[in-house]
Design an enzyme around this catalytic site. Structure first.
Site, PDB file in Angstrom:
ATOM      1  N   CYS A   1     -16.121  55.073 -51.942  1.00  0.00           N
ATOM      2  CA  CYS A   1     -15.959  54.686 -53.018  1.00  0.00           C
ATOM      3  C   CYS A   1     -14.996  55.315 -53.691  1.00  0.00           C
ATOM      4  O   CYS A   1     -13.557  55.186 -53.590  1.00  0.00           O
ATOM      5  CB  CYS A   1     -16.574  53.769 -54.038  1.00  0.00           C
ATOM      6  SG  CYS A   1     -15.730  53.701 -55.461  1.00  0.00           S
TER       7      CYS A   1
ATOM      8  N   CYS B   1     -12.114  52.449 -52.373  1.00  0.00           N
ATOM      9  CA  CYS B   1     -11.559  52.157 -53.672  1.00  0.00           C
ATOM     10  C   CYS B   1     -10.353  52.490 -54.374  1.00  0.00           C
ATOM     11  O   CYS B   1     -10.003  52.790 -54.853  1.00  0.00           O
ATOM     12  CB  CYS B   1     -12.674  51.649 -54.684  1.00  0.00           C
ATOM     13  SG  CYS B   1     -14.165  51.956 -53.583  1.00  0.00           S
TER      14      CYS B   1
ATOM     15  N   LYS C   1      -7.350  54.084 -52.376  1.00  0.00           N
ATOM     16  CA  LYS C   1      -7.076  53.067 -52.568  1.00  0.00           C
ATOM     17  C   LYS C   1      -6.025  51.970 -53.440  1.00  0.00           C
ATOM     18  O   LYS C   1      -4.615  51.834 -53.667  1.00  0.00           O
ATOM     19  CB  LYS C   1      -7.848  51.747 -51.544  1.00  0.00           C
ATOM     20  CG  LYS C   1      -7.604  50.778 -51.198  1.00  0.00           C
ATOM     21  CD  LYS C   1      -7.596  49.406 -52.477  1.00  0.00           C
ATOM     22  CE  LYS C   1      -9.188  48.825 -52.908  1.00  0.00           C
ATOM     23  NZ  LYS C   1      -9.965  48.656 -51.944  1.00  0.00           N
TER      24      LYS C   1
ATOM     25  N   TYR D   1      -9.981  43.511 -44.793  1.00  0.00           N
ATOM     26  CA  TYR D   1      -9.880  43.429 -46.162  1.00  0.00           C
ATOM     27  C   TYR D   1      -8.834  45.017 -45.543  1.00  0.00           C
ATOM     28  O   TYR D   1      -7.788  45.343 -46.931  1.00  0.00           O
ATOM     29  CB  TYR D   1     -10.162  43.281 -47.186  1.00  0.00           C
ATOM     30  CG  TYR D   1     -11.130  44.697 -47.943  1.00  0.00           C
ATOM     31  CD1 TYR D   1     -10.946  45.393 -48.561  1.00  0.00           C
ATOM     32  CD2 TYR D   1     -12.966  43.525 -47.352  1.00  0.00           C
ATOM     33  CE1 TYR D   1     -12.115  46.524 -48.777  1.00  0.00           C
ATOM     34  CE2 TYR D   1     -14.255  44.551 -48.112  1.00  0.00           C
ATOM     35  CZ  TYR D   1     -13.151  45.983 -49.082  1.00  0.00           C
ATOM     36  OH  TYR D   1     -14.744  46.298 -48.790  1.00  0.00           O
TER      37      TYR D   1
ATOM     38  N   GLU E   1      -4.982  45.783 -46.700  1.00  0.00           N
ATOM     39  CA  GLU E   1      -4.477  46.521 -48.548  1.00  0.00           C
ATOM     40  C   GLU E   1      -3.757  47.623 -47.783  1.00  0.00           C
ATOM     41  O   GLU E   1      -3.097  48.146 -48.148  1.00  0.00           O
ATOM     42  CB  GLU E   1      -5.625  47.080 -48.778  1.00  0.00           C
ATOM     43  CG  GLU E   1      -6.909  46.336 -49.679  1.00  0.00           C
ATOM     44  CD  GLU E   1      -7.985  46.686 -50.066  1.00  0.00           C
ATOM     45  OE1 GLU E   1      -8.423  45.611 -51.362  1.00  0.00           O
ATOM     46  OE2 GLU E   1      -8.583  47.486 -50.005  1.00  0.00           O
TER      47      GLU E   1
ATOM     48  N   HIS F   1      -1.577  31.787 -73.407  1.00  0.00           N
ATOM     49  CA  HIS F   1       0.054  31.627 -73.135  1.00  0.00           C
ATOM     50  C   HIS F   1       0.956  32.829 -73.278  1.00  0.00           C
ATOM     51  O   HIS F   1       0.631  33.306 -74.251  1.00  0.00           O
ATOM     52  CB  HIS F   1       0.504  30.045 -73.404  1.00  0.00           C
ATOM     53  CG  HIS F   1       0.846  29.741 -72.506  1.00  0.00           C
ATOM     54  ND1 HIS F   1       1.651  29.522 -71.073  1.00  0.00           N
ATOM     55  CD2 HIS F   1       2.479  29.727 -73.006  1.00  0.00           C
ATOM     56  CE1 HIS F   1       2.581  29.093 -71.022  1.00  0.00           C
ATOM     57  NE2 HIS F   1       3.427  29.331 -72.028  1.00  0.00           N
TER      58      HIS F   1
ATOM     59  N   GLU G   1      -4.744  32.016 -67.409  1.00  0.00           N
ATOM     60  CA  GLU G   1      -4.666  30.262 -67.636  1.00  0.00           C
ATOM     61  C   GLU G   1      -4.555  29.348 -66.725  1.00  0.00           C
ATOM     62  O   GLU G   1      -5.340  27.775 -67.228  1.00  0.00           O
ATOM     63  CB  GLU G   1      -3.751  29.966 -68.857  1.00  0.00           C
ATOM     64  CG  GLU G   1      -2.572  29.789 -68.664  1.00  0.00           C
ATOM     65  CD  GLU G   1      -1.584  29.217 -69.739  1.00  0.00           C
ATOM     66  OE1 GLU G   1      -1.309  28.652 -70.296  1.00  0.00           O
ATOM     67  OE2 GLU G   1      -0.112  29.973 -69.586  1.00  0.00           O
TER      68      GLU G   1
HETATM   69  P1  NA7 Z   1     -14.082  44.095 -41.334  1.00  0.00           P
HETATM   70  O1  NA7 Z   1     -14.454  43.156 -42.448  1.00  0.00           O
HETATM   71  O2  NA7 Z   1     -15.337  43.902 -40.578  1.00  0.00           O
HETATM   72  O3  NA7 Z   1     -13.207  44.051 -40.652  1.00  0.00           O
HETATM   73  C1  NA7 Z   1     -12.522  44.420 -39.206  1.00  0.00           C
HETATM   74  C2  NA7 Z   1     -11.387  43.345 -38.496  1.00  0.00           C
HETATM   75  O4  NA7 Z   1     -10.954  44.410 -37.279  1.00  0.00           O
HETATM   76  C3  NA7 Z   1     -11.685  42.295 -38.013  1.00  0.00           C
HETATM   77  O5  NA7 Z   1      -9.960  41.288 -38.390  1.00  0.00           O
HETATM   78  C4  NA7 Z   1     -12.089  42.129 -37.307  1.00  0.00           C
HETATM   79  O6  NA7 Z   1     -11.360  41.088 -36.140  1.00  0.00           O
HETATM   80  C5  NA7 Z   1     -11.398  43.584 -36.049  1.00  0.00           C
HETATM   81  N1  NA7 Z   1     -11.749  43.883 -34.921  1.00  0.00           N
HETATM   82  C6  NA7 Z   1     -13.222  44.672 -34.630  1.00  0.00           C
HETATM   83  N2  NA7 Z   1     -13.491  45.087 -33.663  1.00  0.00           N
HETATM   84  C7  NA7 Z   1     -11.870  44.971 -32.742  1.00  0.00           C
HETATM   85  C8  NA7 Z   1     -11.392  45.748 -31.630  1.00  0.00           C
HETATM   86  N3  NA7 Z   1     -11.499  46.506 -31.632  1.00  0.00           N
HETATM   87  N4  NA7 Z   1     -10.332  45.545 -31.628  1.00  0.00           N
HETATM   88  C9  NA7 Z   1      -9.028  45.250 -32.670  1.00  0.00           C
HETATM   89  N5  NA7 Z   1      -9.302  44.226 -33.735  1.00  0.00           N
HETATM   90  C10 NA7 Z   1     -11.138  44.084 -33.776  1.00  0.00           C
HETATM   91  O7  NA7 Z   1     -14.338  45.558 -41.726  1.00  0.00           O
HETATM   92  P2  NA7 Z   1     -12.733  46.372 -42.862  1.00  0.00           P
HETATM   93  O8  NA7 Z   1     -12.807  48.075 -42.108  1.00  0.00           O
HETATM   94  O9  NA7 Z   1     -11.511  46.166 -43.058  1.00  0.00           O
HETATM   95  O10 NA7 Z   1     -14.015  46.167 -43.784  1.00  0.00           O
HETATM   96  C11 NA7 Z   1     -15.812  47.471 -44.284  1.00  0.00           C
HETATM   97  C12 NA7 Z   1     -16.411  45.989 -44.403  1.00  0.00           C
HETATM   98  O11 NA7 Z   1     -15.792  46.496 -46.175  1.00  0.00           O
HETATM   99  C13 NA7 Z   1     -16.446  45.391 -44.456  1.00  0.00           C
HETATM  100  O12 NA7 Z   1     -17.390  44.390 -43.649  1.00  0.00           O
HETATM  101  C14 NA7 Z   1     -16.874  44.257 -45.590  1.00  0.00           C
HETATM  102  O13 NA7 Z   1     -17.850  43.334 -46.074  1.00  0.00           O
HETATM  103  C15 NA7 Z   1     -16.257  45.349 -46.241  1.00  0.00           C
HETATM  104  P3  NA7 Z   1     -12.272  40.247 -36.382  1.00  0.00           P
HETATM  105  O14 NA7 Z   1     -12.913  39.286 -36.716  1.00  0.00           O
HETATM  106  O15 NA7 Z   1     -14.221  40.973 -35.618  1.00  0.00           O
HETATM  107  O16 NA7 Z   1     -12.197  39.398 -34.738  1.00  0.00           O
END
Ligand code: NA7
Length: 487
Positions: free
Chosen positions: A53, A58, A61, A196, A200, A463, A468
């Site tokens: 974080c 966080c 970011k 996310y 972001e 307002h 709101e």
């Molecule tokens: P997330 O929320 O697990 O998202 C990972 C993203 O990456 C998601 O869109 C996946 O698509 C995609 N993904 C996973 N593996 C691949 C590969 N091999 N190739 C291309 N794209 C892939 O991870 P974040 O890093 O954004 O966040 C981490 C955690 O922080 C999350 O679990 C939240 O709880 C808070 P998918 O939907 O699996 O097809």
């Protein structure tokens, strides 16, 4: 008795959850050691105490998101009468931004160290692993080892970004662990992953003036309300961030001029494509750091890179617990880890019985147009209670301050998911617009207090604010009425 062990509690991991737990344990009279160690990334990036974080999550970011919003404000300011000479020449200097962000992080690291000393938590800058269920070995940077015994152990090691298993991924790609301290500007960036973190990063990079593209394997923002998720994506496309849908990367190669050639394939059409970028950022999810803990020596069960715990954060070994991102099946959010860590320490040493309530945790996606929510997604509510038993209230709105600079209001939208009968208990609130986190936090307390639509619609708004809009949610989806405002 505790005299048999060096410590009442050993905490492995000095991030949000581990530190909160360690400090609260000391406050309740325990003798506590907290181990923290950061393995450098493949690029060599490392950082200090405080966990993801503070160092690579966080905090940096939010600061980079703010930097990007400020850029937007400079351009809006002229519409409000500010005279800005040579507006086109205004651009951020990446090195200065990184320096400012890193300076802040260093100051937080410092405050954290002082705080631990004041609160009498013994901090050990070593990597912890189990020797047996009550014994943890701390391996220091210089290779020396220290053996500690503890009556209880809390595992709070968190996670790190994953790399895809394709050629060039580790050699040429970076992750969010590297981005916030990158020594040269990222330039044209491919962000792989539409969770996310990916959205972001793509959002603030674009706001800072770098071309950013998001590669989406399946859906955007898995786990979030999908209507809202798609609106977040659309609002990013409107700002010039292209999305490559149903696409996965195949390889990354270095070109002769030192840029990165990414080959990819559309998983539906099998059509192959490629493009050249300056930076490739993997945001494909995070992996729990179970591998280096020697969990077998303590008999702790691993579940998909994570540790399974019961409702009291207890592992299958009764005196060993886990908090934070390392827990299987729980939201990976700093405030969740902090709260769970504190409550655990109070139960262990303060005679408390209170367990962590993981429901209705509010969260925000700091996309350029921010999204915040608390409670259930519309589709989850429908699946759980049936479409006939759910009422969805929604509306587009126009923030007052958007008119003068003629900012797009196309995706400014609020939604409440509620029970259909009685006073219509609110199950979920969703907000897309400025300062989303600030807007939703107070409503989260209301939802936790059992907010109903009756109460919400009987709440007098402030307002002119965007918050709101939640008090003016007159239109249901079922009515089919147009949710766009008249003016
Ligand atoms: P997330 O929320 O697990 O998202 C990972 C993203 O990456 C998601 O869109 C996946 O698509 C995609 N993904 C996973 N593996 C691949 C590969 N091999 N190739 C291309 N794209 C892939 O991870 P974040 O890093 O954004 O966040 C981490 C955690 O922080 C999350 O679990 C939240 O709880 C808070 P998918 O939907 O699996 O097809």
């Amino acid at each position: 008795g505790s005299h048999e062990y060096d410590y009442d509690l050993i905490v492995i991991g000095g991030g949000s959850g581990g530190l909160a737990c360690a400090k609260e344990a000391v406050a309740n009279g325990a003798k506590v050691a907290c181990l923290d160690y950061v393995k450098p990334t493949p690029l060599g990036t490392k950082w200090g105490i405080g966990g993801t974080c503070v160092n690579v999550g966080c905090i940096p970011k939010k600061l980079m998101h703010q930097a990007s919003l400020l850029g937007e404000s400079i351009h809006e300011a002229t519409a409000y009468g500010w005279e800005i000479p040579n507006k086109e020449a205004i651009k951020p200097k990446w090195e200065n931004l990184v320096q400012a962000v890193q300076n802040h992080i260093k100051s937080v690291n410092w405050v954290t160290r002082v705080d631990l000393r004041d609160k009498k938590v013994e901090y050990i800058n070593g990597a912890g692993s189990f020797k047996d269920p009550h014994t943890v070995v701390a391996k220091m940077k210089n290779g020396s080892e220290r053996t500690l015994t503890g009556r209880n152990v809390v595992i709070a090691v968190g996670g790190r970004p994953r790399y895809p298993d394709i050629p060039g991924a580790v050699e040429y790609g970076i992750t969010s662990d590297d981005l916030f301290s990158l020594d040269k500007e990222p330039g044209k960036t491919l962000v792989v992953g539409a969770g996310y973190i990916g959205l972001e990063c793509a959002g603030f990079l674009k706001g800072l003036g770098y071309d950013a593209t998001v590669m989406v394997r399946s859906i955007v923002l898995r786990g979030f309300d999908q209507q809202m998720a798609n609106m977040v994506a659309d609002s990013m496309v409107e700002r010039g961030i292209p999305f490559l849908h149903k696409t996965i990367p195949k390889s990354v190669e270095k070109t002769q001029d030192g840029r990165l050639l990414v080959k990819y394939v559309n998983t539906e059409t099998q059509e192959e494509g490629s493009d050249v970028y300056d930076t490739v950022l993997w945001a494909i999810g995070r992996k729990g750091l179970v591998d280096d803990l020697n969990l077998g020596a303590a008999g702790i069960e691993v579940k998909a890179d994570k540790i399974a715990v019961n409702e009291a954060e207890q592992t299958n070994v009764p005196h060993i617990f886990a908090v934070g991102d390392i827990i299987h099946g729980r939201p990976e959010l700093t405030p969740v880890a902090i709260h769970a860590g504190r409550l655990l320490a109070r139960r262990l040493f303060g005679g408390s019985k209170q367990i962590m309530d993981y429901t209705d945790v509010a969260t925000t996606v700091f996309s350029p147009l921010e999204y915040a929510c608390v409670g259930m997604a519309e589709e989850d509510a429908i699946q759980k209670f049936g479409e006939d038993n759910i009422e969805v209230f929604h509306g587009f709105y126009k923030p007052t301050e958007f008119f003068i600079p003629q900012k797009s209001v196309r995706y400014c939208y609020v939604k409440a998911v509620a029970e259909r009968s009685g006073d219509q208990k609110v199950l979920g609130l969703h907000y897309l617009g400025p300062v989303a986190g600030e807007v939703i936090q107070g409503f989260a307390a209301a939802v936790k207090s059992g907010l109903t639509m009756k109460i919400l619609l009987n709440t007098v708004g402030i307002h002119p604010t965007t918050a709101e809009e939640f008090t003016r949610l007159a239109i249901t989806k079922r009515s089919g009425l147009d949710p766009t405002p008249a003016s």
